[in-house]
Design an enzyme around this catalytic site. Structure first.
Site, mmCIF file in Angstrom:
data_model
loop_
_atom_site.group_PDB
_atom_site.id
_atom_site.type_symbol
_atom_site.label_atom_id
_atom_site.label_comp_id
_atom_site.label_asym_id
_atom_site.label_seq_id
_atom_site.Cartn_x
_atom_site.Cartn_y
_atom_site.Cartn_z
ATOM 1 C CG ASP A 52 -2.081 -0.982 1.191
ATOM 2 O OD1 ASP A 52 -2.431 -1.580 0.110
ATOM 3 O OD2 ASP A 52 -2.434 -1.526 2.437
ATOM 4 C CE1 TYR A 110 3.830 -6.652 3.560
ATOM 5 C CE2 TYR A 110 3.090 -9.175 3.942
ATOM 6 C CZ TYR A 110 3.320 -7.873 3.173
ATOM 7 O OH TYR A 110 2.830 -7.641 1.612
#
Length: 253
Positions: A52, A110
């Site tokens: 994003d 992540y």
């Protein structure tokens, strides 16, 4: 034709995410421009995942098809001279024409970084979420084990997603801490939420992080994470944490 695979890193601060968008500056757009400047080809860059806006990558994996005969060992240097300073290609290799960075990925990791301190760190302000008050680290840790394994993660996915199947498997979910007692503003704790799985839904890690922060603040008990998971309802989870704290750490094949 050749299929080339690269490992790249980028600072996502200035970009509207990875994927090309109309009238927006994106990582994919910059990569494809660099390839065009180098070879004159209009290629389509495929990534392991579409990060994003504001999200970073330490080791994103991309690939594209090219007819260029440039030796593979020269590609990274050639691309880096044509890329902005906040995008860097580290490794390059030729792979089979059937290889697809996203479809072939087996595991992604992540890292969401939190700074719990009175003041933000000016040098890391683009790479971590600043929380000005105390967080209960042990309560946050107690909330994570229930996320491990295969689950329906609807509660931790934005309602804007186009994914019909929301079942994913998490292999790892842990909270690491780093303390520094030398700061003039008191004890600083930097936390890293490490989450590894076979795939992630849109905003999944950021929503987990936002929920975890509420637990650390004492707004929810640790046991609430299990209840939220079972609810399969986005409204039951916490807010979506800021993008700048999130980094795509590693992709495994």
């Amino acid at each position: 034709m050749r299929n080339l695979r690269f490992t790249i890193s980028y600072d996502g601060t200035a970009y509207s995410g990875f994927q090309i968008q109309p009238n927006a500056d994106t990582i994919q757009n910059r990569l494809e421009q660099a390839v065009y400047m180098l070879t004159g080809e209009s290629v389509k860059v495929i990534s392991s995942g579409r990060t994003d806006a504001g999200v970073h990558a330490k080791a994103q994996v991309i690939n594209f098809i090219t007819t260029s005969k440039i030796p593979v060992e020269r590609w990274c240097l050639a691309l880096n001279t044509r890329l902005p300073k906040d995008i860097v290609a580290h490794t390059a290799e030729e792979v089979s024409l059937s290889f697809h960075s996203r479809k072939a990925a087996k595991r992604k990791t992540y890292c969401f970084t939190i700074r719990s301190a009175r003041f933000p760190d000016v040098f890391h302000r683009n790479y971590e979420y600043h929380h000005p008050t105390h967080l209960n680290v042990e309560a946050m840790r107690e909330a994570l084990p229930c996320l491990l394994g295969e689950h329906d993660f609807t509660s931790f996915c934005t309602v804007r997603t186009d994914k019909e199947i929301k079942v994913r498997t998490l292999y790892e979910a842990r909270l690491e801490t780093e303390a520094d007692d030398l700061s003039s503003d008191g004890k600083i704790v930097r936390m890293r939420l490490i989450v590894s799985g076979n795939g992630f839904l849109y905003n999944m890690v950021r929503i987990i992080a936002g929920t975890l922060l509420q637990i650390g603040e004492g707004k929810r008990p640790s046991s609430d994470m299990q209840r939220i998971l079972e609810a399969k309802d986005r409204s039951q989870a916490g807010p979506t944490a800021e993008a700048k704290g999130l980094t795509l750490w590693k992709v495994e094949y």
